[in-house]
Design a protein around this motif. Structure first.
Motif, PDB file in Angstrom:
ATOM      1  N   LEU A   8       1.480  -0.496 -17.433  1.00 52.74           N
ATOM      2  CA  LEU A   8       2.010  -1.504 -16.519  1.00 52.74           C
ATOM      3  C   LEU A   8       2.294  -0.897 -15.147  1.00 52.74           C
ATOM      4  N   GLU A   9       2.877   0.293 -15.126  1.00 49.97           N
ATOM      5  CA  GLU A   9       3.168   0.943 -13.854  1.00 49.97           C
ATOM      6  C   GLU A   9       1.886   1.237 -13.082  1.00 49.97           C
ATOM      7  N   ARG A  10       0.834   1.562 -13.799  1.00 48.49           N
ATOM      8  CA  ARG A  10      -0.446   1.867 -13.163  1.00 48.49           C
ATOM      9  C   ARG A  10      -0.992   0.666 -12.396  1.00 48.49           C
ATOM     10  N   ILE A  11      -0.681  -0.532 -12.847  1.00 50.50           N
ATOM     11  CA  ILE A  11      -1.151  -1.730 -12.145  1.00 50.50           C
ATOM     12  C   ILE A  11      -0.054  -2.346 -11.275  1.00 50.50           C
ATOM     13  N   ILE A  26       6.878  -7.886 -14.598  1.00 55.72           N
ATOM     14  CA  ILE A  26       7.037  -8.436 -13.258  1.00 55.72           C
ATOM     15  C   ILE A  26       6.369  -7.489 -12.272  1.00 55.72           C
ATOM     16  N   VAL A  27       5.713  -8.063 -11.288  1.00 55.07           N
ATOM     17  CA  VAL A  27       5.090  -7.268 -10.238  1.00 55.07           C
ATOM     18  C   VAL A  27       6.194  -6.493  -9.531  1.00 55.07           C
ATOM     19  N   SER A  28       5.987  -5.195  -9.341  1.00 59.81           N
ATOM     20  CA  SER A  28       7.040  -4.339  -8.789  1.00 59.81           C
ATOM     21  C   SER A  28       7.555  -4.821  -7.439  1.00 59.81           C
ATOM     22  N   SER A 123       0.492  -7.938  -5.415  1.00 62.63           N
ATOM     23  CA  SER A 123       0.068  -6.880  -6.328  1.00 62.63           C
ATOM     24  C   SER A 123      -1.448  -6.803  -6.429  1.00 62.63           C
ATOM     25  N   PRO A 124      -2.069  -6.122  -5.476  1.00 55.84           N
ATOM     26  CA  PRO A 124      -3.525  -6.024  -5.509  1.00 55.84           C
ATOM     27  C   PRO A 124      -4.048  -5.340  -6.769  1.00 55.84           C
ATOM     28  N   GLU A 130      -8.715  -3.297 -12.080  1.00 54.03           N
ATOM     29  CA  GLU A 130      -8.433  -1.931 -12.498  1.00 54.03           C
ATOM     30  C   GLU A 130      -8.052  -1.836 -13.967  1.00 54.03           C
ATOM     31  N   PHE A 131      -7.724  -2.945 -14.578  1.00 51.22           N
ATOM     32  CA  PHE A 131      -7.351  -2.901 -15.978  1.00 51.22           C
ATOM     33  C   PHE A 131      -8.172  -3.902 -16.756  1.00 51.22           C
ATOM     34  N   GLU A 132      -8.219  -3.707 -18.058  1.00 51.75           N
ATOM     35  CA  GLU A 132      -8.897  -4.646 -18.932  1.00 51.75           C
ATOM     36  C   GLU A 132      -7.878  -5.196 -19.903  1.00 51.75           C
TER      37      GLU A 132
END
Length: 163
Positions: A8-11, A26-28, A123-124, A130-132
């Motif tokens: 989650l932190e990675r995205i 939640i988006v940071s 949150s781009p 970047e994730f699946e």
């Protein structure tokens, strides 16, 4: 920190509540807005999120399961309390049912059409492909974010990668 939290932190997200094989993230960049809510509002939202994670039925006063749809058909939902809306969407991410909160509207005035535009700006990483999540299927091309089968660009997340 679990692998799931680092994913989650990675995205660019933070886990707010997790239980029974589901979680709310939640988006940071939106987390600061959530932290600015009064403590009683935060506590109420966290309790509603726990009920959602447990799969319990939520009343219309707690959650609107259909705030509308994006142009690509992604259902927009909202946790509700104290005239505040936490808008987002639900997907399966790393084998967990996950609700991503992407916008907080303290006045119920955001036009639905703008939610995903604002979310992409906030949150781009979520919308970059970047994730699946776990809805991939065979050799069909699909958007890594919304998992729609596609030909060409995804109409919901045009900048996402395809697989």
């Amino acid at each position: 920190m679990s692998d799931s939290d680092s994913d989650l932190e990675r995205i660019g997200c933070t886990c707010v509540v997790r239980c029974d094989g589901a979680r709310v993230a939640i988006v940071s960049t939106v987390l600061a807005e959530f932290s600015e809510l009064e403590q009683r509002q935060q506590d109420r939202f966290k309790r509603i999120m726990e009920l959602w994670c447990e799969g319990r039925p939520l009343t219309p006063e707690m959650m609107n399961r259909n705030e509308g749809r994006s142009t690509g058909g992604i259902r927009i939902e909202a946790f509700k309390a104290f005239n505040v809306r936490l808008y987002g969407f639900e997907i399966k991410f790393k084998n967990l049912k996950t609700f991503f909160i992407v916008i907080i509207d303290p006045t119920k005035k955001i036009r639905l059409i703008r939610i995903f535009f604002k979310a992409r700006k906030a949150s781009p990483m979520i919308f970059s492909g970047e994730f699946e999540d776990d809805r991939s299927s065979g050799d069909q091309r699909h958007c890594h974010v919304c998992r729609r089968g596609i030909r060409g660009r995804c109409p919901v997340f045009p900048s996402s990668a395809y697989g």
